[in-house]
Scaffold this motif. Structure first.
Motif, PDB file in Angstrom:
ATOM      1  N   GLU A  43      74.554  -5.042  41.958  1.00  0.00           N
ATOM      2  CA  GLU A  43      73.511  -6.051  42.139  1.00  0.00           C
ATOM      3  C   GLU A  43      73.987  -7.187  43.030  1.00  0.00           C
ATOM      4  O   GLU A  43      73.209  -7.736  43.824  1.00  0.00           O
ATOM      5  CB  GLU A  43      73.052  -6.558  40.777  1.00  0.00           C
ATOM      6  CG  GLU A  43      72.311  -5.473  39.984  1.00  0.00           C
ATOM      7  CD  GLU A  43      71.887  -5.921  38.596  1.00  0.00           C
ATOM      8  OE1 GLU A  43      72.287  -7.032  38.180  1.00  0.00           O
ATOM      9  OE2 GLU A  43      71.163  -5.159  37.925  1.00  0.00           O
ATOM     10  N   ALA A  44      75.252  -7.552  42.908  1.00  0.00           N
ATOM     11  CA  ALA A  44      75.789  -8.585  43.798  1.00  0.00           C
ATOM     12  C   ALA A  44      75.779  -8.097  45.244  1.00  0.00           C
ATOM     13  O   ALA A  44      75.451  -8.854  46.174  1.00  0.00           O
ATOM     14  CB  ALA A  44      77.209  -8.953  43.365  1.00  0.00           C
ATOM     15  N   THR A  86      72.163  -8.094  46.508  1.00  0.00           N
ATOM     16  CA  THR A  86      71.699  -9.470  46.730  1.00  0.00           C
ATOM     17  C   THR A  86      72.238  -9.999  48.044  1.00  0.00           C
ATOM     18  O   THR A  86      71.530 -10.662  48.808  1.00  0.00           O
ATOM     19  CB  THR A  86      72.129 -10.372  45.569  1.00  0.00           C
ATOM     20  OG1 THR A  86      71.551  -9.893  44.356  1.00  0.00           O
ATOM     21  CG2 THR A  86      71.691 -11.809  45.799  1.00  0.00           C
ATOM     22  N   ALA A  87      73.499  -9.694  48.309  1.00  0.00           N
ATOM     23  CA  ALA A  87      74.097 -10.177  49.543  1.00  0.00           C
ATOM     24  C   ALA A  87      73.505  -9.490  50.768  1.00  0.00           C
ATOM     25  O   ALA A  87      73.316 -10.115  51.812  1.00  0.00           O
ATOM     26  CB  ALA A  87      75.613  -9.956  49.500  1.00  0.00           C
ATOM     27  N   GLN A 142      70.425  -7.581  50.896  1.00  0.00           N
ATOM     28  CA  GLN A 142      68.964  -7.538  50.990  1.00  0.00           C
ATOM     29  C   GLN A 142      68.348  -8.500  49.969  1.00  0.00           C
ATOM     30  O   GLN A 142      67.574  -8.090  49.102  1.00  0.00           O
ATOM     31  CB  GLN A 142      68.460  -6.107  50.738  1.00  0.00           C
ATOM     32  CG  GLN A 142      68.926  -5.094  51.749  1.00  0.00           C
ATOM     33  CD  GLN A 142      68.119  -5.178  53.034  1.00  0.00           C
ATOM     34  OE1 GLN A 142      67.121  -5.890  53.117  1.00  0.00           O
ATOM     35  NE2 GLN A 142      68.554  -4.458  54.053  1.00  0.00           N
ATOM     36  N   LYS A 143      68.710  -9.781  50.076  1.00  0.00           N
ATOM     37  CA  LYS A 143      68.320 -10.742  49.042  1.00  0.00           C
ATOM     38  C   LYS A 143      66.804 -10.784  48.842  1.00  0.00           C
ATOM     39  O   LYS A 143      66.308 -10.714  47.713  1.00  0.00           O
ATOM     40  CB  LYS A 143      68.841 -12.130  49.406  1.00  0.00           C
ATOM     41  CG  LYS A 143      68.535 -13.187  48.355  1.00  0.00           C
ATOM     42  CD  LYS A 143      69.160 -14.523  48.720  1.00  0.00           C
ATOM     43  CE  LYS A 143      68.872 -15.561  47.636  1.00  0.00           C
ATOM     44  NZ  LYS A 143      69.496 -16.868  47.966  1.00  0.00           N
ATOM     45  N   GLU A 144      66.048 -10.908  49.916  1.00  0.00           N
ATOM     46  CA  GLU A 144      64.591 -11.058  49.791  1.00  0.00           C
ATOM     47  C   GLU A 144      63.950  -9.799  49.212  1.00  0.00           C
ATOM     48  O   GLU A 144      63.153  -9.865  48.278  1.00  0.00           O
ATOM     49  CB  GLU A 144      63.985 -11.389  51.152  1.00  0.00           C
ATOM     50  CG  GLU A 144      62.482 -11.628  51.096  1.00  0.00           C
ATOM     51  CD  GLU A 144      61.917 -12.039  52.443  1.00  0.00           C
ATOM     52  OE1 GLU A 144      60.682 -12.048  52.580  1.00  0.00           O
ATOM     53  OE2 GLU A 144      62.715 -12.345  53.360  1.00  0.00           O
ATOM     54  N   PHE A 203      65.477  -7.278  47.621  1.00  0.00           N
ATOM     55  CA  PHE A 203      66.010  -6.938  46.306  1.00  0.00           C
ATOM     56  C   PHE A 203      65.408  -7.809  45.216  1.00  0.00           C
ATOM     57  O   PHE A 203      65.275  -7.377  44.064  1.00  0.00           O
ATOM     58  CB  PHE A 203      67.535  -7.056  46.316  1.00  0.00           C
ATOM     59  CG  PHE A 203      68.174  -6.649  45.018  1.00  0.00           C
ATOM     60  CD1 PHE A 203      67.960  -5.388  44.485  1.00  0.00           C
ATOM     61  CD2 PHE A 203      68.983  -7.534  44.315  1.00  0.00           C
ATOM     62  CE1 PHE A 203      68.532  -5.004  43.284  1.00  0.00           C
ATOM     63  CE2 PHE A 203      69.562  -7.164  43.110  1.00  0.00           C
ATOM     64  CZ  PHE A 203      69.338  -5.894  42.596  1.00  0.00           C
ATOM     65  N   SER A 204      64.992  -9.016  45.579  1.00  0.00           N
ATOM     66  CA  SER A 204      64.374  -9.906  44.581  1.00  0.00           C
ATOM     67  C   SER A 204      63.043  -9.357  44.088  1.00  0.00           C
ATOM     68  O   SER A 204      62.547  -9.762  43.034  1.00  0.00           O
ATOM     69  CB  SER A 204      64.176 -11.296  45.185  1.00  0.00           C
ATOM     70  OG  SER A 204      63.208 -11.261  46.226  1.00  0.00           O
ATOM     71  N   TYR A 206      67.028   0.928  42.113  1.00  0.00           N
ATOM     72  CA  TYR A 206      66.154  -0.230  41.951  1.00  0.00           C
ATOM     73  C   TYR A 206      64.911  -0.012  42.802  1.00  0.00           C
ATOM     74  O   TYR A 206      65.010   0.346  43.980  1.00  0.00           O
ATOM     75  CB  TYR A 206      66.862  -1.516  42.396  1.00  0.00           C
ATOM     76  CG  TYR A 206      68.124  -1.813  41.618  1.00  0.00           C
ATOM     77  CD1 TYR A 206      68.087  -2.624  40.489  1.00  0.00           C
ATOM     78  CD2 TYR A 206      69.351  -1.281  42.017  1.00  0.00           C
ATOM     79  CE1 TYR A 206      69.249  -2.909  39.771  1.00  0.00           C
ATOM     80  CE2 TYR A 206      70.508  -1.541  41.308  1.00  0.00           C
ATOM     81  CZ  TYR A 206      70.452  -2.347  40.184  1.00  0.00           C
ATOM     82  OH  TYR A 206      71.599  -2.617  39.471  1.00  0.00           O
TER      83      TYR A 206
END
Length: 727
Positions: A396-397, A400-401, A403-405, A407-408, A433
């Protein structure tokens, strides 16, 4: 006489297809056995093999039972038949050197499907056993425009009921000869007898039990070419269930296979039940000289036990702890121009919960060692240094790094519960996910990542994402129960024979080879009730309308027209449509004047390119013209999309495509019976004369060809069909 267990091989997981257990006295004379089985096969099929000059028989001794592959060959073809020692035909392949796979350019098949079906029925009558039948009307028949063979595929019926046994058969269109046949064998695949088709339950009793096995999940999906994702109830994979007719209980066959077998064991039958060694086998009566020479090649080969002793005498092979599973014999050319008969011995042994294999190849007559191959254990029990929770945080880290937008917008996704595997089993932790909108998953957009369980690195990563997608509102969707009810209606409940595994008595020494290889069950046939899809392409239930969504309905584009009533082209256009020839879009527009592009599109459909001339996609016109060039209908310099064709223009294009152009262009040798021959341009008179001779073009009530009249799409259909039906 002791019973014998039939030969087994690896096949897809959880599918047991075993043979009738038991031993039979083995003949030490393989040549005599081959001669006997050859005569049985020839008698069953009434074969005349005089045309073949060479013959050979390959024996496969399974765990304890034989299968024969008989091969004939000659200058004009070959024939190969697989059969049990009792003479039961398992497969049949015939090849003739003069068979052609090409049909005349732009022509409909000349053969009769009814005659092909009759030929198939006659052959099946020769090879099927008592109580076995086939419904050729229900069989999947694959036919096409360039028909050189007729194909039949389907289920073998036992006592008139569906069974797990399947067959395939093909008939040559030129002479209606059967050239291929294959079937699942009852005698090799199942233990016990076939129960009488006396059912005790009613369909209404089985219905609620089978309905409760279905489950659906609600997700967003987007169809190809669309921008709006809609909610749809999608089927979850389910176990294979049936309702046992005798007990009235629901049986989970998948679970039963798992309990009786092992996740890593795959089983299937490949040989047939053995018959006693034939009396009078010493005689070679009924065999041609080629057949006797082929049988003689196996003279002097060592038996299974002797070969086993030869192999185990080589101590370095370490076969003392192995059990011989099977032996197969075949001719091989180990040295150029010096063929020998070799024997391939397969050994197996259990180590903990796994099976090790070793394959030993010997000279079948001398026992000389030729080759050895072995399998190895893969250690999947190595201690994991990274636990699942730590791996998930790493994943998940990372996401997030990267594909932050995006992945949110995602949440952990499992999808179809039945498709999940044990995480971490193969040395990696796997996570998936998927995007969520309005509380529902849209798995088209997702990330999949794997973390190495030893060093914690990212060992696998993939993503998919859709830009500019709109999500339909979830308002007004039906309930899950309503969806399941709608889905259940896409099935029918079928009564028939079901393959059910039966646990083996492993204390019986006859089963030792199977036990060493990890087999634990053999199939038997029982009466039962199962769900059968009415439409195998149903992909889900629309969450708002409650209607089934069928892939077949979405993808199919049948040539059906709504504007042919009263048209002289109705019969021609509909006949062509049966072979996929025509215009997409549902409109034929028979009275419309025919442009060159219209006719080119019609010709392109004869080569499998279906286009709607009223809604041309980018590049479709170019693709249609390239097809016309390839079949010789036009030259590149002739292209003129909007040109209105005359009737003689259509005839010329057709004859050029059919290869008649060179002959048609000869001058001074042609005449016609058309009353308006004077109106035919001199350069095209040969085309008109050939068209009349081929019965492609006929005069009107006054005997006129009307060569220079503007052609319509109606003319195109009538002339094209006549040309494709020419003699």
């Amino acid at each position: 006489m002791k019973k014998r267990i039939l030969s087994l091989m690896l096949a897809p997981i959880l599918l047991f297809s075993m043979a009738v257990p038991g031993f039979a006295a083995e003949s030490s004379d393989s040549a005599a056995r081959l001669a006997a089985v050859t005569k049985k096969v020839k008698n069953a099929l009434a074969l005349d093999t005089e045309r073949y000059k060479e013959f050979g028989g390959q024996l496969t001794e399974g765990e304890l039972a034989p299968t024969w592959r008989l091969s004939w060959s000659g200058e004009d073809g070959s024939l190969e038949i697989a059969a049990s020692e009792s003479g039961s035909i398992i497969s049949y392949y015939r090849y003739d050197n003069d068979e052609t796979w090409d049909s005349a350019p732009l022509s409909l098949p000349k053969s009769d499907p009814a005659e092909a079906k009759d030929a198939a029925a006659a052959f099946l009558k020769q090879v099927l056993g008592s109580g076995e039948t086939v419904d050729l009307e229900a069989a999947d028949k694959t036919n096409s425009l360039r028909q050189t063979r007729y194909y039949f595929r389907g289920t073998l019926l036992l006592n008139g009921c569906p069974s797990p046994l399947s067959f395939s058969l093909s008939v040559r269109a030129s002479d209606y000869a059967v050239v291929q046949f294959r079937r699942d064998s009852l005698e090799t695949g199942y233990i016990g007898t076939v129960p009488a088709a006396n059912f005790h339950m009613t369909q209404s009793s089985a219905e609620p039990l089978l309905r409760d096995t279905l489950s659906l999940r609600l997700e967003y999906v987007i169809d190809e070419g669309q921008k709006t994702a809609v909610l749809r109830y999608l089927p979850n994979s389910i176990h294979n269930f049936y309702v046992d007719d005798a007990s009235g209980k629901l049986v989970d066959l998948t679970k039963l296979y798992e309990e009786l077998g092992q996740d890593d064991k795959l089983t299937s039958a490949v040989a047939d039940a053995a018959a006693p060694s034939p009396a009078g086998a010493e005689s070679n009566g009924g065999l041609t000289q080629a057949e006797q020479l082929g049988a003689d090649k196996l003279k002097g080969t060592l038996g299974k036990e002797a070969l086993d002793q030869k192999a185990k005498a080589i101590s370095q092979l370490g076969l003392g702890s192995y059990t011989l599973a099977s032996v197969s014999y075949q001719e091989d050319e180990l040295v150029k121009d010096a063929p020998v008969i070799i024997a391939r011995l397969s050994y197996a042994k259990r180590v903990d919960e796994s099976t090790l294999y070793r394959w030993v190849t010997l000279n079948a007559k001398t026992g000389e060692l030729i080759a050895v191959h072995s399998s190895r254990l893969w250690d999947e029990n190595e201690t994991k240094k990274v636990d699942e929770n730590t791996a998930r945080k790493t994943a998940e880290a990372f996401l997030t790094a990267q594909q932050k937008e995006r992945f949110s917008l995602c949440a952990p996704y499992t999808g179809d519960p039945a498709s999940q595997r044990e995480n971490g089993r193969y040395g990696v932790w796997s996570f998936q996910y998927a995007r969520q909108e309005n509380g529902y998953f849209f798995p088209t957009d997702q990330f999949v990542i794997e973390i190495d369980a030893i060093d914690g690195s990212v060992s696998s990563y993939s993503q998919s994402w859709t830009e500019d997608v709109r999500f339909d509102s979830p308002d007004g969707i039906i309930s899950a129960e309503q969806a399941v009810n709608a889905y259940f209606k896409t099935f029918q409940i079928t009564k028939g024979y079901v393959a059910v595994p039966q646990k083996l008595d492993l204390s019986d020494p006859d089963y030792a080879p199977l036990a060493e290889m990890g087999y634990r069950a053999l199939n038997s046939l029982k009466l039962g009730w199962q769900l059968t899809a009415l439409d195998k392409y149903v992909t889900g239930i629309d969450a708002k309308t409650g209607q089934p969504v069928s892939q077949a309905a979405e993808e199919s584009n049948p040539l059906q027209y709504s504007d042919l009533a009263g048209s002289q082209a109705k019969n021609a256009a509909e006949k062509l449509a049966e072979y996929g020839i025509g215009y997409a879009g549902g409109k034929f527009r028979p009275d419309q004047k025919l442009t060159q592009l219209d006719f080119v599109i019609l010709l392109a459909s004869t080569q499998g390119l279906l286009i709607d001339p009223d809604n041309l996609a980018d590049g479709n016109a170019d693709r249609a013209y390239r097809t016309a060039y390839n079949i010789g209908a036009l030259q590149r310099a002739d292209r003129d999309d909007s040109r209105i064709l005359s009737r003689i223009d259509v005839i010329k294009i057709l004859l050029d495509a059919g290869g008649y152009g060179t002959a048609a262009q000869l001058r001074g040798i042609y005449r016609t019976d058309f009353s308006d021959q004077a109106d035919i341009p001199d350069s095209l008179l040969g085309y008109a004369a050939l068209a009349q001779a081929l019965k492609v073009a006929q005069g009107d009530s006054a005997g006129r060809l009307n060569p220079n009249r503007s052609a319509t799409r109606e003319d195109a259909a009538i002339l094209l069909l006549a040309f494709m039906q020419r003699n």
